[in-house]
Design an enzyme around this catalytic site. Structure first.
Site, short mmCIF file in Angstrom:
data_model
loop_
_atom_site.label_atom_id
_atom_site.label_comp_id
_atom_site.label_asym_id
_atom_site.label_seq_id
_atom_site.Cartn_x
_atom_site.Cartn_y
_atom_site.Cartn_z
N ALA A 17 12.49 4.99 5.25
CA ALA A 17 12.16 4.75 6.66
C ALA A 17 12.19 6.06 7.46
O ALA A 17 11.27 6.35 8.23
CB ALA A 17 13.13 3.74 7.27
N VAL A 49 16.36 1.90 -3.80
CA VAL A 49 15.40 0.92 -4.34
C VAL A 49 14.23 0.85 -3.36
O VAL A 49 14.22 1.56 -2.36
CB VAL A 49 16.04 -0.48 -4.53
CG1 VAL A 49 16.94 -0.52 -5.74
CG2 VAL A 49 16.78 -0.90 -3.27
N ALA A 52 8.00 -1.19 -4.82
CA ALA A 52 6.73 -1.93 -4.88
C ALA A 52 6.19 -2.08 -3.47
O ALA A 52 6.96 -2.30 -2.53
CB ALA A 52 6.95 -3.30 -5.52
N LYS A 80 -0.98 -1.33 -8.38
CA LYS A 80 -0.47 -2.70 -8.33
C LYS A 80 -1.56 -3.62 -7.81
O LYS A 80 -2.09 -3.41 -6.72
CB LYS A 80 0.75 -2.73 -7.39
CG LYS A 80 1.33 -4.12 -7.19
CD LYS A 80 2.52 -4.10 -6.24
CE LYS A 80 2.96 -5.50 -5.89
NZ LYS A 80 3.95 -5.53 -4.81
N ILE A 348 8.61 -1.93 3.17
CA ILE A 348 7.97 -0.65 3.50
C ILE A 348 6.80 -0.90 4.45
O ILE A 348 6.55 -0.12 5.38
CB ILE A 348 7.54 0.09 2.21
CG1 ILE A 348 8.81 0.50 1.44
CG2 ILE A 348 6.68 1.30 2.52
CD1 ILE A 348 8.55 1.10 0.06
N GLY A 436 0.65 -11.65 11.65
CA GLY A 436 1.25 -11.76 10.33
C GLY A 436 0.37 -11.14 9.28
O GLY A 436 -0.85 -11.19 9.37
#
Ligand SMILES: Cc1cc2nc3c(=O)[nH]c(=O)nc-3n(C[C@H](O)[C@H](O)[C@H](O)COP(=O)(O)OP(=O)(O)OC[C@H]3O[C@@H](n4cnc5c(N)ncnc54)[C@H](O)[C@@H]3O)c2cc1C
Length: 502
Positions: A17, A49, A52, A80, A348, A436
């Protein structure tokens, strides 16, 4: 009133962050006269951590001008195409939530409506067989999407899986090259202005006293400024998202490089598998009411594909969010703003969103309260939307084999979500939220993947005869399969574009 610009910005924390914020502000505000300082403590370290991502990260990287192959090589990243969910609806189930579409609308009616009609009548292949990104993921293949909207190769997007420590390092060198000053030190005290209650300065164990106009709190779960100093309060969502601990450990890759993350449901939580170029990240997210730390660690170690490469990293968290993510002259980002657990790799992205919103509502020294208020309203909405989507994964299950699954299957869910589920179950309608990040295809993937099959379909779709529909669906299915098989293997593609780590 004359505009009184902010002159000094202090970012507290140097995890993902902190460095994302530092990199973005140093780039976006490069024409302004700001001094940006970032304070971090090696002694405390980062959460370690968070590897992804979702496709939006590409726009963040592009905005900063990163060369994708260089970024991937330096962060040992892989591509991904989505997330495979195993054992969620029932034990033995597997579906992929892809970054892309299932089929295409036929006769103006959404594809999943036709699929559910055929599912009820003559039977049909699983919906994933009509999705190129799922077929490519299952085959371990990858290619960049096509810009040609008529091509099947334009029906998906992609994200990355990367080494979080290397990403922070990458961002750090970018930010420092653009003038961000890094200060090593552990903050031991925070001074508030007596009248306004604004944060005035922070003191470090190195004897520094650092003041600023705007503080960005990226201090992780502890929320050093937003909670420690300003006590803004926390909305606890554990009754909906009860997992509260995780244990993580990397191991070597034992098979081909898969272009997707895996989330395998366990007795009281789930295990992630995130393949990077040089290792696999693994972790068990669990609810401590239903399983002990030792049992959770044993379950994780028992499912590793190779020997662990490091010691276990034990983490604790409370799902929820700060009541105000922007309070006075402090804006919280990352884990200090809230945490919704990593099931859909959203944290993220929420950092990225927060940075964008801060730039949109950037304050001056008059501190117009309307700016913070609108920022908080929009960030609250984003967190609530993600929260509902995550709850769906736990709640839409037939599992009744452990007390954990009995709890999440029968718990009351937010009204907003209850309504969405009912509309889909009844007629396959995907009720849209106004804000959203997750769009229709994502909701459809999870609904169908977890066995919420519409009881009725859109009657407008019945204008197409079943036999004709079957021909069209079969053509699409074989096109998806052929297109997937025509792609390079994931590992080869990374090499072809020069993105392999040296
Ligand atoms: C189990 C788990 C799995 C996750 N998986 C994913 C995922 O797959 N995808 C995803 O998008 N997100 C994931 N996340 C979230 C992701 O890890 C975080 O959003 C991301 O790493 C940002 O963390 P942060 O920078 O806010 O906090 P941290 O990494 O904790 O950094 C905090 C910083 O503040 C500094 N600091 C703290 N206190 C002080 C002090 N007193 N003085 C000076 N400095 C201080 C620390 O030194 C550190 O630099 C996961 C989180 C968890 C817990």
């Amino acid at each position: 009133m004359p505009n009184r610009p902010i002159e000094n910005i202090v970012i507290v924390g140097g995890g993902t962050a902190g460095w994302m914020t530092a990199a973005a502000l140093s780039h976006m505000l490069s024409g302004q006269k700001f001094a940006i300082q970032l304070i971090e403590s090696e002694e405390i370290g980062t959460v370690g951590v968070g590897e992804a991502t979702v496709p939006h990260i590409r726009f963040f990287n592009q905005k900063l001008g990163f060369n994708e192959a260089d970024f991937m090589a330096k962060t040992k990243a892989t591509f991904k195409l989505g997330i495979e969910f195993c054992n969620w609806g029932r034990k033995g189930d597997s579906y992929i939530h892809p970054f892309g579409a299932f089929g295409e609308s036929i006769g103006g009616v959404a594809f999943h409506q036709h699929w559910s009609r055929m599912h009820r009548s003559t039977g049909i292949y699983p919906i994933e067989e009509y999705s190129l990104p799922v077929m490519a993921a299952r085959a371990g293949r990858f290619a960049y999407p096509s810009a040609d909207p008529d091509s099947l190769l334009s029906t998906y997007s992609y994200a990355f899986q990367f080494d979080a420590g290397l990403y922070a390092k990458y961002l750090r060198s970018y930010a420092e090259a653009r003038g961000v000053k890094r200060i090593e030190g552990k903050i031991t005290d925070v001074a508030l202005e007596s009248e306004s209650g604004f944060v005035q300065s922070v003191q470090t164990n190195q004897g520094d006293s650092i003041s600023a106009d705007l503080f960005i709190d990226c201090s992780g779960f502890r929320g050093l400024l937003i909670e420690g100093a300003l006590q803004t309060g926390y909305d606890n969502w554990q009754h909906w998202l009860p997992c509260d601990r995780a244990v993580a450990v990397p191991c070597s890759i034992a098979g081909p490089l898969t272009p997707y993350t895996r989330a395998t449901a366990q007795d009281a939580g789930w295990i992630w598998r995130i393949p990077l170029q040089h290792r696999v990240g693994n972790g068990h997210v669990y609810c401590s009411n239903y399983i002990s730390d030792d049992a959770a660690a044993t379950a994780l170690l028992g499912q590793l594909e190779s020997a662990p490469l490091a010691a276990l990293n034990q983490l604790r968290f409370v799902t929820g969010k700060r009541r105000k993510q922007w309070s006075k002259n402090v804006v919280a980002m990352g884990l200090s703003a809230g945490f919704l657990e990593p099931l859909e790799s959203t944290s993220i992205h929420l950092i990225q969103l927060a940075i964008g919103r801060l730039l949109e509502f950037f304050p001056d020294k008059s501190w117009d309260p309307a700016l913070a208020s609108e920022y908080n309203r929009l960030m609250d909405l984003e967190y609530e939307r993600v929260r509902d989507f995550l709850i769906l994964h736990y709640h839409a299950t037939e599992r009744d084999d452990t007390p954990f699954w009995n709890y999440v299957r029968t718990m009351p869910v937010p009204d907003t979500l209850e309504h969405k589920i009912e509309m889909f179950r009844e007629r396959g309608i995907v009720v849209n939220y106004r804000d959203g990040m997750f769009l229709d295809a994502s909701w459809i993937a999870v609904y169908l993947g977890q066995r919420i099959i519409p009881q009725n379909n859109d009657p407008l779709g019945n204008a197409i005869a079943e036999a004709d529909l079957q021909v069209q669906l079969e053509r699409l299915r074989s096109d998806c399969r052929a297109a997937a098989e025509g792609l390079s293997s994931h590992a080869d593609f990374i090499r072809q574009i020069g993105a392999h780590a040296h």
